[in-house]
Design a protein around this motif. Sequence first.
Motif, PDB file in Angstrom:
ATOM      1  N   THR A 125      55.117 -26.399 -45.017  1.00  0.00           N
ATOM      2  CA  THR A 125      54.680 -27.486 -44.140  1.00  0.00           C
ATOM      3  C   THR A 125      55.889 -28.147 -43.478  1.00  0.00           C
ATOM      4  O   THR A 125      55.857 -28.456 -42.276  1.00  0.00           O
ATOM      5  CB  THR A 125      53.865 -28.525 -44.931  1.00  0.00           C
ATOM      6  OG1 THR A 125      52.771 -27.856 -45.565  1.00  0.00           O
ATOM      7  CG2 THR A 125      53.340 -29.624 -44.029  1.00  0.00           C
ATOM      8  N   VAL A 155      57.200 -25.912 -40.631  1.00  0.00           N
ATOM      9  CA  VAL A 155      56.336 -26.024 -39.448  1.00  0.00           C
ATOM     10  C   VAL A 155      56.538 -27.386 -38.781  1.00  0.00           C
ATOM     11  O   VAL A 155      56.681 -27.475 -37.552  1.00  0.00           O
ATOM     12  CB  VAL A 155      54.854 -25.797 -39.814  1.00  0.00           C
ATOM     13  CG1 VAL A 155      53.941 -26.097 -38.646  1.00  0.00           C
ATOM     14  CG2 VAL A 155      54.647 -24.360 -40.314  1.00  0.00           C
ATOM     15  N   ALA A 156      56.576 -28.445 -39.585  1.00  0.00           N
ATOM     16  CA  ALA A 156      56.758 -29.792 -39.037  1.00  0.00           C
ATOM     17  C   ALA A 156      58.114 -29.935 -38.349  1.00  0.00           C
ATOM     18  O   ALA A 156      58.225 -30.568 -37.292  1.00  0.00           O
ATOM     19  CB  ALA A 156      56.609 -30.837 -40.145  1.00  0.00           C
ATOM     20  N   TRP A 157      59.166 -29.345 -38.925  1.00  0.00           N
ATOM     21  CA  TRP A 157      60.492 -29.393 -38.313  1.00  0.00           C
ATOM     22  C   TRP A 157      60.484 -28.669 -36.965  1.00  0.00           C
ATOM     23  O   TRP A 157      61.033 -29.163 -35.978  1.00  0.00           O
ATOM     24  CB  TRP A 157      61.532 -28.785 -39.255  1.00  0.00           C
ATOM     25  CG  TRP A 157      62.904 -28.785 -38.668  1.00  0.00           C
ATOM     26  CD1 TRP A 157      63.623 -27.712 -38.251  1.00  0.00           C
ATOM     27  CD2 TRP A 157      63.727 -29.934 -38.411  1.00  0.00           C
ATOM     28  NE1 TRP A 157      64.832 -28.112 -37.760  1.00  0.00           N
ATOM     29  CE2 TRP A 157      64.919 -29.475 -37.840  1.00  0.00           C
ATOM     30  CE3 TRP A 157      63.559 -31.298 -38.608  1.00  0.00           C
ATOM     31  CZ2 TRP A 157      65.959 -30.332 -37.467  1.00  0.00           C
ATOM     32  CZ3 TRP A 157      64.587 -32.157 -38.236  1.00  0.00           C
ATOM     33  CH2 TRP A 157      65.763 -31.679 -37.671  1.00  0.00           C
ATOM     34  N   SER A 158      59.855 -27.507 -36.922  1.00  0.00           N
ATOM     35  CA  SER A 158      59.741 -26.764 -35.665  1.00  0.00           C
ATOM     36  C   SER A 158      58.994 -27.587 -34.621  1.00  0.00           C
ATOM     37  O   SER A 158      59.391 -27.630 -33.449  1.00  0.00           O
ATOM     38  CB  SER A 158      59.005 -25.431 -35.896  1.00  0.00           C
ATOM     39  OG  SER A 158      59.662 -24.663 -36.870  1.00  0.00           O
ATOM     40  N   LEU A 159      57.934 -28.241 -35.055  1.00  0.00           N
ATOM     41  CA  LEU A 159      57.150 -29.096 -34.161  1.00  0.00           C
ATOM     42  C   LEU A 159      57.975 -30.282 -33.672  1.00  0.00           C
ATOM     43  O   LEU A 159      57.924 -30.639 -32.487  1.00  0.00           O
ATOM     44  CB  LEU A 159      55.886 -29.577 -34.871  1.00  0.00           C
ATOM     45  CG  LEU A 159      54.979 -30.530 -34.096  1.00  0.00           C
ATOM     46  CD1 LEU A 159      54.464 -29.883 -32.820  1.00  0.00           C
ATOM     47  CD2 LEU A 159      53.825 -30.980 -34.982  1.00  0.00           C
ATOM     48  N   LEU A 193      60.322 -29.226 -30.944  1.00  0.00           N
ATOM     49  CA  LEU A 193      59.557 -29.025 -29.713  1.00  0.00           C
ATOM     50  C   LEU A 193      59.167 -30.352 -29.084  1.00  0.00           C
ATOM     51  O   LEU A 193      59.274 -30.535 -27.870  1.00  0.00           O
ATOM     52  CB  LEU A 193      58.310 -28.180 -30.003  1.00  0.00           C
ATOM     53  CG  LEU A 193      57.407 -27.866 -28.812  1.00  0.00           C
ATOM     54  CD1 LEU A 193      58.163 -27.093 -27.734  1.00  0.00           C
ATOM     55  CD2 LEU A 193      56.193 -27.082 -29.274  1.00  0.00           C
ATOM     56  N   LEU A 194      58.743 -31.275 -29.908  1.00  0.00           N
ATOM     57  CA  LEU A 194      58.359 -32.601 -29.408  1.00  0.00           C
ATOM     58  C   LEU A 194      59.531 -33.309 -28.739  1.00  0.00           C
ATOM     59  O   LEU A 194      59.378 -33.887 -27.655  1.00  0.00           O
ATOM     60  CB  LEU A 194      57.846 -33.443 -30.574  1.00  0.00           C
ATOM     61  CG  LEU A 194      56.505 -34.092 -30.346  1.00  0.00           C
ATOM     62  CD1 LEU A 194      55.676 -33.972 -31.589  1.00  0.00           C
ATOM     63  CD2 LEU A 194      56.689 -35.517 -29.956  1.00  0.00           C
ATOM     64  N   GLU A 251      60.160 -31.685 -25.400  1.00  0.00           N
ATOM     65  CA  GLU A 251      59.152 -32.012 -24.392  1.00  0.00           C
ATOM     66  C   GLU A 251      59.227 -33.467 -23.949  1.00  0.00           C
ATOM     67  O   GLU A 251      58.991 -33.776 -22.780  1.00  0.00           O
ATOM     68  CB  GLU A 251      57.759 -31.643 -24.886  1.00  0.00           C
ATOM     69  CG  GLU A 251      57.573 -30.140 -25.066  1.00  0.00           C
ATOM     70  CD  GLU A 251      58.068 -29.315 -23.882  1.00  0.00           C
ATOM     71  OE1 GLU A 251      57.722 -29.617 -22.721  1.00  0.00           O
ATOM     72  OE2 GLU A 251      58.820 -28.345 -24.122  1.00  0.00           O
ATOM     73  N   HIS A 283      65.101 -24.631 -31.577  1.00  0.00           N
ATOM     74  CA  HIS A 283      63.652 -24.475 -31.721  1.00  0.00           C
ATOM     75  C   HIS A 283      63.287 -22.991 -31.788  1.00  0.00           C
ATOM     76  O   HIS A 283      62.484 -22.576 -32.635  1.00  0.00           O
ATOM     77  CB  HIS A 283      62.908 -25.161 -30.577  1.00  0.00           C
ATOM     78  CG  HIS A 283      61.444 -24.927 -30.628  1.00  0.00           C
ATOM     79  ND1 HIS A 283      60.826 -23.999 -29.824  1.00  0.00           N
ATOM     80  CD2 HIS A 283      60.485 -25.451 -31.425  1.00  0.00           C
ATOM     81  CE1 HIS A 283      59.539 -23.982 -30.116  1.00  0.00           C
ATOM     82  NE2 HIS A 283      59.302 -24.843 -31.085  1.00  0.00           N
ATOM     83  N   VAL A 343      61.178 -20.784 -34.582  1.00  0.00           N
ATOM     84  CA  VAL A 343      60.006 -19.967 -34.254  1.00  0.00           C
ATOM     85  C   VAL A 343      60.242 -18.513 -34.658  1.00  0.00           C
ATOM     86  O   VAL A 343      59.337 -17.841 -35.157  1.00  0.00           O
ATOM     87  CB  VAL A 343      59.649 -20.100 -32.756  1.00  0.00           C
ATOM     88  CG1 VAL A 343      58.588 -19.113 -32.337  1.00  0.00           C
ATOM     89  CG2 VAL A 343      59.210 -21.532 -32.450  1.00  0.00           C
TER      90      VAL A 343
END
Length: 135
Positions: free
Chosen positions: A9, A12-16, A19-20, A23, A58, A62
């Motif tokens: 988790t 995944v959260a770090w990758s998100l 990305l955030l 963006e 990032h 991924v």
Amino acid sequence: MTPTLTALTGFVAWSLLLLLIMELIRIQLVLSKTVPANGFRPDNANLSPFMQRLARAHANCVEGLPIFGGLLLIAVLAGQTQITDSLAYAFLAARIAQSLIHLASVSAMAVTLRFTAFAVQLGIGAYWALRLLGV
């Protein structure tokens, strides 16, 4: 949640999060009319060196997620989290360290440290794979 699921988790959260951040900066660039909405390249090659490093950090996440996340998920599905639990937090820490170093610098020392963090992940991943395969 087990350390294995927490690490998965967290990965995944770090990758998100990366990305955030990318963006949000891109939104600011569009709103300030610095870059048109259709003016972004996937690797941020036309933007600042930091944005290029952010895109690469990032992408590294991924690229690694199917491999390392897959091993963590296999351990969960096989009921073998005792194999991954002991090193799950070390793996996640190495993953985050690699990204943070990547964001901070591309000096020779930083690249060496970044590779070291990646090598830790590779070693842990190889260990997990071998153990999950019963070797």
